[in-house]
Design a protein around this motif. Structure first.
Motif, PDB file in Angstrom:
ATOM      1  N   SER A 424      50.281-131.096  43.451  1.00  9.86           N
ATOM      2  CA  SER A 424      51.210-132.197  43.185  1.00  9.86           C
ATOM      3  C   SER A 424      52.259-131.833  42.134  1.00  9.86           C
ATOM      4  O   SER A 424      53.061-132.669  41.751  1.00  9.86           O
ATOM      5  N   GLU A 425      52.187-130.574  41.645  1.00 10.40           N
ATOM      6  CA  GLU A 425      53.089-130.101  40.578  1.00 10.40           C
ATOM      7  C   GLU A 425      52.642-130.571  39.194  1.00 10.40           C
ATOM      8  O   GLU A 425      53.238-130.208  38.188  1.00 10.40           O
ATOM      9  N   PHE A 426      51.593-131.395  39.140  1.00  9.91           N
ATOM     10  CA  PHE A 426      51.048-131.797  37.838  1.00  9.91           C
ATOM     11  C   PHE A 426      50.331-130.599  37.217  1.00  9.91           C
ATOM     12  O   PHE A 426      49.614-129.870  37.903  1.00  9.91           O
ATOM     13  N   THR A 427      50.524-130.380  35.905  1.00 16.67           N
ATOM     14  CA  THR A 427      49.787-129.293  35.258  1.00 16.67           C
ATOM     15  C   THR A 427      48.562-129.852  34.563  1.00 16.67           C
ATOM     16  O   THR A 427      48.671-130.693  33.674  1.00 16.67           O
ATOM     17  N   ASN A 428      47.408-129.366  34.998  1.00 13.06           N
ATOM     18  CA  ASN A 428      46.149-129.698  34.346  1.00 13.06           C
ATOM     19  C   ASN A 428      45.907-128.615  33.284  1.00 13.06           C
ATOM     20  O   ASN A 428      45.409-127.532  33.576  1.00 13.06           O
ATOM     21  N   TYR A 429      46.303-128.928  32.052  1.00  9.90           N
ATOM     22  CA  TYR A 429      46.230-127.926  30.983  1.00  9.90           C
ATOM     23  C   TYR A 429      44.785-127.586  30.607  1.00  9.90           C
ATOM     24  O   TYR A 429      44.526-126.528  30.058  1.00  9.90           O
ATOM     25  N   VAL A 430      43.856-128.506  30.894  1.00  2.00           N
ATOM     26  CA  VAL A 430      42.444-128.231  30.583  1.00  2.00           C
ATOM     27  C   VAL A 430      41.964-127.090  31.483  1.00  2.00           C
ATOM     28  O   VAL A 430      41.412-126.087  31.011  1.00  2.00           O
ATOM     29  N   LYS A 431      42.213-127.271  32.765  1.00  2.00           N
ATOM     30  CA  LYS A 431      41.821-126.246  33.728  1.00  2.00           C
ATOM     31  C   LYS A 431      42.555-124.934  33.426  1.00  2.00           C
ATOM     32  O   LYS A 431      41.955-123.851  33.401  1.00  2.00           O
ATOM     33  N   GLY A 432      43.840-125.036  33.187  1.00  2.65           N
ATOM     34  CA  GLY A 432      44.649-123.852  32.931  1.00  2.65           C
ATOM     35  C   GLY A 432      44.128-123.063  31.733  1.00  2.65           C
ATOM     36  O   GLY A 432      43.949-121.841  31.798  1.00  2.65           O
ATOM     37  N   ALA A 433      43.840-123.772  30.635  1.00  3.29           N
ATOM     38  CA  ALA A 433      43.387-123.098  29.416  1.00  3.29           C
ATOM     39  C   ALA A 433      42.001-122.484  29.637  1.00  3.29           C
ATOM     40  O   ALA A 433      41.734-121.348  29.220  1.00  3.29           O
ATOM     41  N   ASN A 434      41.131-123.219  30.300  1.00  4.53           N
ATOM     42  CA  ASN A 434      39.772-122.721  30.490  1.00  4.53           C
ATOM     43  C   ASN A 434      39.741-121.484  31.388  1.00  4.53           C
ATOM     44  O   ASN A 434      39.067-120.496  31.079  1.00  4.53           O
TER      45      ASN A 434
END
Ligand code: NDP
Length: 451
Positions: A424-434
């Motif tokens: 959806s183009e939303f950035t899930n920063y939690v997932k990204g960082a982990n």
């Protein structure tokens, strides 16, 4: 993605962790957040599961617990408990702060050490992860009492740390004063002047910008997140919690970028200053907290603003929230209040300040949510730069360190986008960082064999 398999995987793994370490709720919370966001990635990349990397990562390489006896100014003897959790050294010496606070126990230090491993990996600097501290409460202690405690603490800790093995820093209750006393004792015992602690005074091996780094870094990270939606700090109303090291310098940077900070807090309550905390008022807070070690209520008395006893700042209307005090200081109800009041950015200066339910709510509402392990990595990043300067026996200028800090925070933001961008183009920063933090540590562990 297979949601059913992911859920099974998470449940199985958490049962394993809880059975091994019952009674460690903060540690379970931190692991759960990571495993939830890694599940699909691990199912798609079976080599990490076959080598049991995650099982190895939740097991500390070493935990040291020790007695810390000390004498107060009246001659009374006190016994505290000291710890160092050496969690993971796959990419460098253990690195992470020391916390002095009455709530300190193994669960809290293991959660912090586990987070630290992934955070340090994200900085792209060669640092493993650790954390330590004591249930000692520095509040209402004289400088001499704090010094005697630090000396006793370091007398034991000095056997276990060193510039190539484990390099502690500050955290809650451990600032410049404590690092000075700890370093002095280490140097006396070991007869060596080395970069064994970071956060040192600039006159004796510390890095410029280290005190500012966590707060500045969190604001740089928030700035990058806001940029993705064409927004900036200019004219934004910002709620900050805490009034210690991280909160003070986050406030300073927000002021510099044209935002208006309207709250600060401590463990007794919060102040609400709708006019905004300007440079002069911030200087007052710094003096109040760092020199007189007073309470934030005194700010409300001095500037005739509202004091909210035993309340956290999240009830006020704001665009941006920067939790900079402690873990689990922002719950689901408060998350709903924030978003209901128009808040669209949450960047965590503190470690795990939002409860799991609050984090899920932020993600569901798709606001710009920067988890602590990404947003507050600036502190340890500049600690890493302090280690480099110590090894090279040079000192970089303020501008040089700040530029490096800024580019590290931008790089962390990019890595979060790389691994956290959803369809959806939303950035899930939690997932990204982990995921970004995990991959580097996991690959290094695999390369180094079963150790
Ligand atoms: P400080 O000790 O300088 O300040 C802590 C602040 O949080 C104080 O205002 C304190 O209030 C408040 N606080 C502490 N415990 C509680 C509590 N149980 N409830 C409410 N308020 C509380 O610590 P830092 O600013 O260094 O650390 C703040 C957070 O940032 C922590 O989560 C820490 O782990 C994290 N962090 C710090 C880094 C650093 O470089 N210092 C690096 C990365 C993360 P009071 O004075 O009343 O105790």
């Amino acid at each position: 993605m297979n949601t059913k398999n992911s859920k099974l995987f998470v449940d199985d793994f958490m049962n394993y962790v809880r059975a091994k370490d019952p009674g460690q709720p903060e540690f379970h919370q931190a692991v759960h957040e990571v495993v939830e966001s890694l599940a699909d990635f691990l199912l798609d990349n079976p080599r990490y599961r076959h080598t049991q990397i995650l099982e190895r990562m939740v097991e500390a390489e070493r935990i040291i617990q020790f007695r810390v006896p000390w004498m107060d100014d009246r001659g009374k003897i006190h016994i505290n408990r000291g710890y160092r959790v050496e969690m993971n050294s796959a990419i460098g010496p253990y690195k992470g702060g020391l916390r002095f606070h009455p709530t300190v126990n193994q669960s809290i230090l293991k959660f912090l050490a586990f987070e630290q491993v992934l955070k340090n990996s994200l900085t792209s600097l060669p640092m493993g992860g650790g954390k330590g501290g004591s249930d000692f409460d520095p509040k209402n202690k004289s400088d001499n009492e704090v010094m005697r405690f630090c000396q006793s603490f370091m007398t034991e800790l000095s056997r276990h740390i060193g510039p190539y093995s484990d390099v502690p820093a500050g955290d809650i209750g451990v600032g410049g004063r404590e690092i000075g006393f700890l370093f002095g004792q280490y140097k006396r015992i070991r007869n060596e002047f080395t970069g064994v602690l970071t956060g040192k005074g600039v006159e004796w091996g510390g890095s410029l910008i280290r005190p500012e780094a966590t707060g500045y870094g969190a604001v740089y990270f928030a700035k990058e997140m806001m940029k993705t939606r064409g927004e900036s700090f200019k004219g934004k109303v910002v709620a900050v919690s805490g009034s210690g090291n991280v909160a003070q310098f986050a406030t300073e940077k927000v002021i510099e970028l044209g935002g208006k900070v309207v709250t600060l807090s401590d463990s007794s309550g919060s102040i609400y200053d709708p006019e905004g905390i300007d440079r002069d008022k911030l200087n007052y807070v710094m003096e109040l907290k760092n020199v007189h070690r007073g309470r934030i209520k005194e700010y409300a008395d001095k500037y005739a603003v509202q004091y909210m006893e035993k309340q956290r700042p999240w009830i006020v209307k704001c665009d941006v929230a920067l939790p900079c005090a402690t873990e689990n200081e922002l719950n689901l109800e408060e998350a709903k209040m924030l978003i209901g009041n128009g808040c669209f950015v949450v960047a965590e200066g503190a470690n795990m300040p939002s409860t799991e339910e609050a984090v899920h709510y932020f993600l569901e509402k798709q606001i710009l949510y920067g988890p602590g392990k990404a947003a507050n990595a600036g502190g340890v990043a500049v600690s890493g730069l302090e280690m480099t300067q110590n090894s090279m026996r040079i000192a970089w200028s303020r501008e040089e360190v700040d530029t490096k800090l800024h580019s590290i925070m931008c790089n962390i933001h990019e890595m979060c986008m790389k691994y956290g961008k959803e369809k959806s183009e939303f950035t899930n920063y939690v997932k990204g960082a982990n995921i970004a933090g995990f991959v580097k540590v996991a690959n290094s562990m695999m390369a180094q064999g079963l150790v």
